[in-house]
Design an enzyme around this catalytic site. Structure first.
Site, PDB file in Angstrom:
ATOM      1  N   GLY A   1       0.791  -1.230   0.000  1.00 23.76           N
ATOM      2  CA  GLY A   1       0.000   0.000   0.000  1.00 23.76           C
ATOM      3  C   GLY A   1       0.819   1.273   0.000  1.00 23.76           C
ATOM      4  O   GLY A   1       0.268   2.355   0.247  1.00 23.76           O
TER       5      GLY A   1
ATOM      6  N   ASP B   1      -0.243   3.995  -2.728  1.00 25.61           N
ATOM      7  CA  ASP B   1      -1.641   4.370  -2.539  1.00 25.61           C
ATOM      8  C   ASP B   1      -1.831   5.168  -1.254  1.00 25.61           C
ATOM      9  O   ASP B   1      -2.594   6.138  -1.225  1.00 25.61           O
ATOM     10  CB  ASP B   1      -2.527   3.129  -2.504  1.00 25.61           C
ATOM     11  CG  ASP B   1      -2.331   2.257  -3.722  1.00 25.61           C
ATOM     12  OD1 ASP B   1      -2.008   2.796  -4.795  1.00 25.61           O
ATOM     13  OD2 ASP B   1      -2.480   1.018  -3.589  1.00 25.61           O
TER      14      ASP B   1
END
Length: 325
Positions: free
Chosen positions: A259, A262
């Site tokens: 992640g 993001d």
């Protein structure tokens, strides 16, 4: 004064990441179920920090789709723009991790529910209420999601919203680079802000291009802000106001980079949407926003999974006190 309901509406792929989580007593690999997909990760980061987020996308009518909805809803993300697909299962990705936290992916997406969202499935009112629309490029791999992405971008721009774009290349989801590159490039002139990794920059514009030259190539196409994420080397930025620079990142123990980009984008959009005009900033203000986004990403990569690892605002503020730039 801004009167739009949402800081960020994200549109695109949403899936289940099965993240490697060790082995069982027989030495067999064990995988942990985590909701994922770049746009979903991004808007989840915004919501976890306290921003107003919504997600538009499609899952299968299965237990995975139900789980995804529950997680996003639990974070405060408006999921009323999500749709079910009866003909395809929720897209799945199996994520294997190296010792340094870097990932390799195996996808169950042929074509997968996330690619089946049609323009008629879009929530027009939600898009009209978006200050920023976050999109990636993996919704461009197939129809009808490709047309849906372009339609949504047009609706948001017509309503006076901004478009944030994160081109993302996963070789197994495209029909080769010759297919991917033109489609990935096609969104650049439609975007106001672009976050691109070092690897994707080379894919789009060729190897050996300097960060500054790459950023200028993108700015010349129309965006106002370009962020090039460089992993442990930090972030290079360039803005249409004429300034640019590079910021480092704190050194942390990396568990999973799934992640990273993001959460960085989510942290940055959260900060930008604290302003009346998100893209009206000084060099100093933008660097403070990037430092904040770097802290969000640093905290995220210290844990497994993407959405489960996202920090809240208090955690980010504490981390920044402990790791001053």
């Amino acid at each position: 004064m801004n009167t739009k309901k949402y800081d960020v509406v994200a549109l695109g792929e949403i899936l289940i990441d099965f993240t490697f989580a060790g082995t069982n007593a027989d030495g067999k690999k064990v995988y942990e179920e985590n909701p994922g997909g770049a746009p979903a990760n991004c808007v989840s980061a915004v919501a976890k920090l306290g921003g107003r987020g919504a997600f538009i996308g499609m899952t299968g009518r299965d237990s995975f789709g139900t789980d995804i909805r529950a997680v996003l809803d639990g974070l405060g993300v408006d999921i009323s723009g999500m749709r079910f697909c009866d003909s395809q299962h929720t897209t799945l990705a199996f994520v294997s991790l190296a010792e340094n936290g870097e990932r390799t992916f195996s996808f169950c997406r042929n074509p997968g529910a996330d690619t089946q969202m049609a323009p008629s499935d879009l929530d027009a009112d939600m898009l009209a209420q978006a200050r920023v629309l976050q999109v990636g490029s993996l919704s461009l791999t197939d129809e009808p999601s490709r047309s849906t992405t372009l339609t949504a971008i047009g609706m948001v721009r017509k309503a006076g919203g901004l478009v944030s774009y994160d081109p993302n290349y996963r070789a197994k989801l495209w029909h080769g680079r010759a297919d991917a590159i033109p489609l990935m490039r096609s969104i650049l002139p439609l975007a106001d802000s672009v976050k691109v990794s070092e690897e994707e920059l080379a894919l789009l514009f060729g190897e050996g291009l300097s960060y500054g030259d790459g950023a200028r190539r993108i700015l010349a196409l129309g965006p106002s802000l370009v962020l090039i994420t460089l992993g442990s080397k930090g972030v290079y930025y360039a803005a249409k106001q004429g300034f640019s620079g590079q910021l480092g990142v704190p050194e942390v123990k990396v568990a999973d980079t799934t992640g990273a980009g993001d959460s960085f984008t989510g942290g940055l959009l959260y900060r930008l949407t604290r302003r009346e005009c998100p893209l009206a900033f000084t060099k100093e203000e933008l660097e403070a926003d990037i430092a904040f986004a770097n802290a969000v990403a640093s905290l995220c990569v210290m844990k497994r999974g993407a959405i489960p690892a996202l920090p809240d605002l208090a955690q980010v503020q504490a981390f920044m006190r402990e790791h001053p730039v």
